[in-house]
Design a protein around this motif. Structure first.
Motif, PDB file in Angstrom:
ATOM      1  N   ALA A 261       0.801  -1.241   0.000  1.00  0.00           N
ATOM      2  CA  ALA A 261       0.000   0.000   0.000  1.00  0.00           C
ATOM      3  C   ALA A 261       0.822   1.274   0.000  1.00  0.00           C
ATOM      4  O   ALA A 261       0.522   2.228  -0.713  1.00  0.00           O
ATOM      5  CB  ALA A 261      -0.952  -0.016   1.187  1.00  0.00           C
ATOM      6  N   PHE A 262       1.857   1.351   0.839  1.00  0.00           N
ATOM      7  CA  PHE A 262       2.540   2.631   1.064  1.00  0.00           C
ATOM      8  C   PHE A 262       4.001   2.615   0.626  1.00  0.00           C
ATOM      9  O   PHE A 262       4.727   3.567   0.846  1.00  0.00           O
ATOM     10  CB  PHE A 262       2.464   2.984   2.563  1.00  0.00           C
ATOM     11  CG  PHE A 262       1.071   3.005   3.118  1.00  0.00           C
ATOM     12  CD1 PHE A 262       0.621   1.996   3.971  1.00  0.00           C
ATOM     13  CD2 PHE A 262       0.192   4.015   2.775  1.00  0.00           C
ATOM     14  CE1 PHE A 262      -0.672   2.007   4.480  1.00  0.00           C
ATOM     15  CE2 PHE A 262      -1.108   4.038   3.270  1.00  0.00           C
ATOM     16  CZ  PHE A 262      -1.537   3.022   4.125  1.00  0.00           C
ATOM     17  N   ARG A 263       4.461   1.523   0.029  1.00  0.00           N
ATOM     18  CA  ARG A 263       5.909   1.368  -0.197  1.00  0.00           C
ATOM     19  C   ARG A 263       6.505   2.509  -1.023  1.00  0.00           C
ATOM     20  O   ARG A 263       7.615   2.956  -0.772  1.00  0.00           O
ATOM     21  CB  ARG A 263       6.184   0.041  -0.904  1.00  0.00           C
ATOM     22  CG  ARG A 263       5.983  -1.172   0.001  1.00  0.00           C
ATOM     23  CD  ARG A 263       6.195  -2.468  -0.742  1.00  0.00           C
ATOM     24  NE  ARG A 263       5.961  -3.628   0.116  1.00  0.00           N
ATOM     25  CZ  ARG A 263       5.615  -4.824  -0.354  1.00  0.00           C
ATOM     26  NH1 ARG A 263       5.495  -5.023  -1.660  1.00  0.00           N
ATOM     27  NH2 ARG A 263       5.394  -5.839   0.466  1.00  0.00           N
ATOM     28  N   MET A 264       5.773   2.961  -2.031  1.00  0.00           N
ATOM     29  CA  MET A 264       6.322   3.990  -2.910  1.00  0.00           C
ATOM     30  C   MET A 264       5.792   5.379  -2.579  1.00  0.00           C
ATOM     31  O   MET A 264       5.983   6.322  -3.347  1.00  0.00           O
ATOM     32  CB  MET A 264       6.061   3.632  -4.371  1.00  0.00           C
ATOM     33  CG  MET A 264       6.729   2.330  -4.804  1.00  0.00           C
ATOM     34  SD  MET A 264       8.452   2.148  -4.250  1.00  0.00           S
ATOM     35  CE  MET A 264       9.230   3.454  -5.179  1.00  0.00           C
TER      36      MET A 264
ATOM     37  N   ILE B 262       6.506   8.124   3.170  1.00  0.00           N
ATOM     38  CA  ILE B 262       6.524   6.959   4.063  1.00  0.00           C
ATOM     39  C   ILE B 262       7.809   6.163   3.841  1.00  0.00           C
ATOM     40  O   ILE B 262       8.126   5.784   2.712  1.00  0.00           O
ATOM     41  CB  ILE B 262       5.277   6.084   3.819  1.00  0.00           C
ATOM     42  CG1 ILE B 262       4.029   6.880   4.276  1.00  0.00           C
ATOM     43  CG2 ILE B 262       5.390   4.741   4.559  1.00  0.00           C
ATOM     44  CD1 ILE B 262       2.722   6.202   4.047  1.00  0.00           C
ATOM     45  N   PRO B 263       8.592   5.942   4.901  1.00  0.00           N
ATOM     46  CA  PRO B 263       9.856   5.208   4.745  1.00  0.00           C
ATOM     47  C   PRO B 263       9.624   3.747   4.374  1.00  0.00           C
ATOM     48  O   PRO B 263       8.684   3.120   4.841  1.00  0.00           O
ATOM     49  CB  PRO B 263      10.521   5.336   6.108  1.00  0.00           C
ATOM     50  CG  PRO B 263       9.487   5.804   7.058  1.00  0.00           C
ATOM     51  CD  PRO B 263       8.375   6.411   6.282  1.00  0.00           C
ATOM     52  N   LEU B 264      10.498   3.263   3.513  1.00  0.00           N
ATOM     53  CA  LEU B 264      10.496   1.856   3.077  1.00  0.00           C
ATOM     54  C   LEU B 264      11.788   1.271   3.625  1.00  0.00           C
ATOM     55  O   LEU B 264      12.869   1.704   3.217  1.00  0.00           O
ATOM     56  CB  LEU B 264      10.458   1.798   1.552  1.00  0.00           C
ATOM     57  CG  LEU B 264      10.438   0.419   0.901  1.00  0.00           C
ATOM     58  CD1 LEU B 264       9.171  -0.339   1.258  1.00  0.00           C
ATOM     59  CD2 LEU B 264      10.569   0.538  -0.625  1.00  0.00           C
ATOM     60  N   VAL B 265      11.707   0.317   4.570  1.00  0.00           N
ATOM     61  CA  VAL B 265      12.888   0.066   5.422  1.00  0.00           C
ATOM     62  C   VAL B 265      13.319  -1.397   5.474  1.00  0.00           C
ATOM     63  O   VAL B 265      12.504  -2.300   5.653  1.00  0.00           O
ATOM     64  CB  VAL B 265      12.608   0.552   6.861  1.00  0.00           C
ATOM     65  CG1 VAL B 265      13.780   0.231   7.796  1.00  0.00           C
ATOM     66  CG2 VAL B 265      12.359   2.068   6.870  1.00  0.00           C
ATOM     67  N   VAL B 266      14.613  -1.587   5.279  1.00  0.00           N
ATOM     68  CA  VAL B 266      15.281  -2.850   5.631  1.00  0.00           C
ATOM     69  C   VAL B 266      16.328  -2.445   6.662  1.00  0.00           C
ATOM     70  O   VAL B 266      17.280  -1.724   6.317  1.00  0.00           O
ATOM     71  CB  VAL B 266      15.951  -3.512   4.414  1.00  0.00           C
ATOM     72  CG1 VAL B 266      16.693  -4.793   4.835  1.00  0.00           C
ATOM     73  CG2 VAL B 266      14.920  -3.820   3.334  1.00  0.00           C
ATOM     74  N   PRO B 267      16.135  -2.801   7.936  1.00  0.00           N
ATOM     75  CA  PRO B 267      16.958  -2.206   9.004  1.00  0.00           C
ATOM     76  C   PRO B 267      18.464  -2.252   8.735  1.00  0.00           C
ATOM     77  O   PRO B 267      19.156  -1.237   8.924  1.00  0.00           O
ATOM     78  CB  PRO B 267      16.593  -3.043  10.224  1.00  0.00           C
ATOM     79  CG  PRO B 267      15.188  -3.478   9.965  1.00  0.00           C
ATOM     80  CD  PRO B 267      15.123  -3.721   8.483  1.00  0.00           C
ATOM     81  N   GLU B 268      18.975  -3.362   8.229  1.00  0.00           N
ATOM     82  CA  GLU B 268      20.436  -3.480   7.999  1.00  0.00           C
ATOM     83  C   GLU B 268      20.909  -2.531   6.897  1.00  0.00           C
ATOM     84  O   GLU B 268      22.112  -2.286   6.767  1.00  0.00           O
ATOM     85  CB  GLU B 268      20.809  -4.901   7.552  1.00  0.00           C
ATOM     86  CG  GLU B 268      20.408  -6.016   8.486  1.00  0.00           C
ATOM     87  CD  GLU B 268      19.034  -6.591   8.158  1.00  0.00           C
ATOM     88  OE1 GLU B 268      18.842  -7.787   8.333  1.00  0.00           O
ATOM     89  OE2 GLU B 268      18.148  -5.832   7.742  1.00  0.00           O
ATOM     90  N   VAL B 269      19.979  -2.029   6.097  1.00  0.00           N
ATOM     91  CA  VAL B 269      20.381  -1.262   4.905  1.00  0.00           C
ATOM     92  C   VAL B 269      20.151   0.228   5.063  1.00  0.00           C
ATOM     93  O   VAL B 269      21.029   1.027   4.779  1.00  0.00           O
ATOM     94  CB  VAL B 269      19.618  -1.786   3.653  1.00  0.00           C
ATOM     95  CG1 VAL B 269      19.967  -0.953   2.411  1.00  0.00           C
ATOM     96  CG2 VAL B 269      19.920  -3.264   3.424  1.00  0.00           C
TER      97      VAL B 269
ATOM     98  N   ALA C  82       6.827   1.282   5.886  1.00  0.00           N
ATOM     99  CA  ALA C  82       6.491   0.212   4.940  1.00  0.00           C
ATOM    100  C   ALA C  82       7.592  -0.852   4.919  1.00  0.00           C
ATOM    101  O   ALA C  82       8.781  -0.541   4.961  1.00  0.00           O
ATOM    102  CB  ALA C  82       6.307   0.793   3.539  1.00  0.00           C
ATOM    103  N   ASN C  83       7.152  -2.096   4.889  1.00  0.00           N
ATOM    104  CA  ASN C  83       8.033  -3.255   4.758  1.00  0.00           C
ATOM    105  C   ASN C  83       8.145  -3.574   3.268  1.00  0.00           C
ATOM    106  O   ASN C  83       7.119  -3.683   2.592  1.00  0.00           O
ATOM    107  CB  ASN C  83       7.370  -4.450   5.483  1.00  0.00           C
ATOM    108  CG  ASN C  83       8.362  -5.389   6.127  1.00  0.00           C
ATOM    109  OD1 ASN C  83       9.378  -4.973   6.637  1.00  0.00           O
ATOM    110  ND2 ASN C  83       8.040  -6.666   6.086  1.00  0.00           N
ATOM    111  N   PRO C  84       9.339  -3.687   2.700  1.00  0.00           N
ATOM    112  CA  PRO C  84       9.456  -3.942   1.248  1.00  0.00           C
ATOM    113  C   PRO C  84       8.947  -5.325   0.854  1.00  0.00           C
ATOM    114  O   PRO C  84       8.691  -6.172   1.714  1.00  0.00           O
ATOM    115  CB  PRO C  84      10.968  -3.833   1.005  1.00  0.00           C
ATOM    116  CG  PRO C  84      11.508  -3.097   2.192  1.00  0.00           C
ATOM    117  CD  PRO C  84      10.632  -3.492   3.346  1.00  0.00           C
ATOM    118  N   ASN C  85       8.835  -5.549  -0.424  1.00  0.00           N
ATOM    119  CA  ASN C  85       8.492  -6.864  -0.953  1.00  0.00           C
ATOM    120  C   ASN C  85       9.609  -7.858  -0.591  1.00  0.00           C
ATOM    121  O   ASN C  85      10.789  -7.459  -0.503  1.00  0.00           O
ATOM    122  CB  ASN C  85       8.320  -6.774  -2.473  1.00  0.00           C
ATOM    123  CG  ASN C  85       7.638  -8.003  -3.033  1.00  0.00           C
ATOM    124  OD1 ASN C  85       6.697  -8.529  -2.448  1.00  0.00           O
ATOM    125  ND2 ASN C  85       8.124  -8.476  -4.150  1.00  0.00           N
TER     126      ASN C  85
END
Ligand code: 2RA
Length: 337
Positions: free
Chosen positions: A96-99, A103-110, A124-127
């Motif tokens: 819903a909100f990834r793009m 709204i942040p799209l987050v992979v914590p290590e990255v 937002a959690n990425p695909n």
């Protein structure tokens, strides 16, 4: 810390429960929400029995600190205000909100440090395929910026949730018994087959799944990195695999890359082909890391690297990544702000 799971009876919702318990997440209360159909179902958590409440537009989220949501994009869009209006942080696994640029799209290590801000109550959690890929790319990108990626994915049935996994198992049994094979969750028979079609085709002849990797990677890596993907469904129950070819701005040697992988939290290297040791989904379902192997110089490009990755689609590809975002927020005293 009061936590809610929205979509509790789904494959990712169930993984949220397992991951929260496994990591002894510091919550004082856990509340489960679901559709009318799943309301009343019960699930165990740390010796307690929790009952799913029907999600509705009321004050149920008044005292919630974190809502982990995985009930589809339309539900996330419809309920985001209801969930966040009293201050809850919504970590959303849907598309819903990834793009959404706000709204942040987050992979914590990255990119957690650069992407998370107090401005947004939604994260937002990425695909799943993007999460797995960017965790593998980041250590290399830090050595020399990656300009271009070609990737072929080998996506397990778990990507279609519990029904996808059930269908693959059923088809395998039907074939073994010589019975007619039922085809529902996928466009074609998946057992003993591979299907180069995940989600709908776009005007550019890529699928939506493939274009997610293009757009989401640029947002997460905050770069104009060019990604061309072919997403394929394969007869594997859990854990996605990815064959990656990438080009960096300057040439890199494999020893330097291996050292970067070995020092990167969230990546585990399994790379000893002469001993037949490389990441395989059958070995790695249920694990936390992104596993890398078959790491080699690309013989077709002096600035190129080829590698193979495997990660559990439901765990690191969805539930674990979202819980790690929540853990990061707690580490950063986000809730004391
Ligand atoms: C899939 N990435 O594998 C999609 C959704 N999880 O089907």
């Amino acid at each position: 810390m009061k936590v809610a799971i929205v979509g509790a009876s789904g494959a990712v919702g169930q993984e949220f429960l397992r991951v929260l318990e496994e990591r002894n997440f510091p919550l004082t209360e856990l509340v489960l929400f679901g559709s009318k159909r799943s309301a009343g179902r019960t699930f165990p958590y740390k010796g307690e029995i929790l009952t799913v409440k029907e999600l509705s537009h009321n004050d149920d989220f008044k005292d919630i600190d974190i809502a982990l949501t995985s009930a589809g994009a339309s539900i996330s869009k419809e309920y985001s205000d209801t969930i966040t209006k009293y201050g809850a942080i919504m970590i959303d696994n849907s598309s819903a909100f990834r793009m959404d640029e706000n709204i942040p799209l987050v992979v914590p290590e990255v990119n957690a440090k650069d992407a998370i801000s107090y401005k947004s109550r939604i994260i937002a959690n990425p695909n799943c395929t993007t999460i797995q890929m960017v965790v593998a790319l980041k250590p290399i990108h830090d050595l020399s910026p990656i300009k271009r990626v070609h990737i072929a994915t080998y996506q397990s049935a778990s990507g279609a949730g519990a029904s996808g996994m059930d269908e693959l198992q059923a088809q395998t049994e039907q074939i073994a018994k010589g019975e007619k094979v039922d085809v529902n969750a996928f466009a074609h028979q998946l057992a003993m087959n591979v299907i180069p079609h995940i989600d709908v085709f776009m005007d550019n002849d890529y699928t939506k799944e493939e274009m997610k990797m293009y757009h989401e990677t640029q947002k997460i890596m905050n770069s104009n990195i060019q990604v061309s993907a072919t997403a394929v469904r394969v007869p594997v129950l859990r854990a996605h695999s990815e064959a990656i070819w990438l080009e960096t701005e300057s040439p890199l040697d494999i020893d330097t890359i291996n050292k970067a992988f070995d020092q990167f939290n969230g990546v585990t290297r399994i790379d000893n082909p002469s001993e037949k040791k490389y990441p395989m989904p059958l070995d790695l379902a249920g694990t936390d890391d992104v596993y890398v192997g078959r790491i080699r110089k690309d013989i077709s490009n002096e600035n190129g690297i080829a590698l193979w990755t495997v990660a559990d689609q439901i765990k690191k590809g969805a539930a674990l990544n979202a819980v790690q975002i929540a853990e990061y927020l707690i580490e950063q005293d986000f809730f004391k702000a």
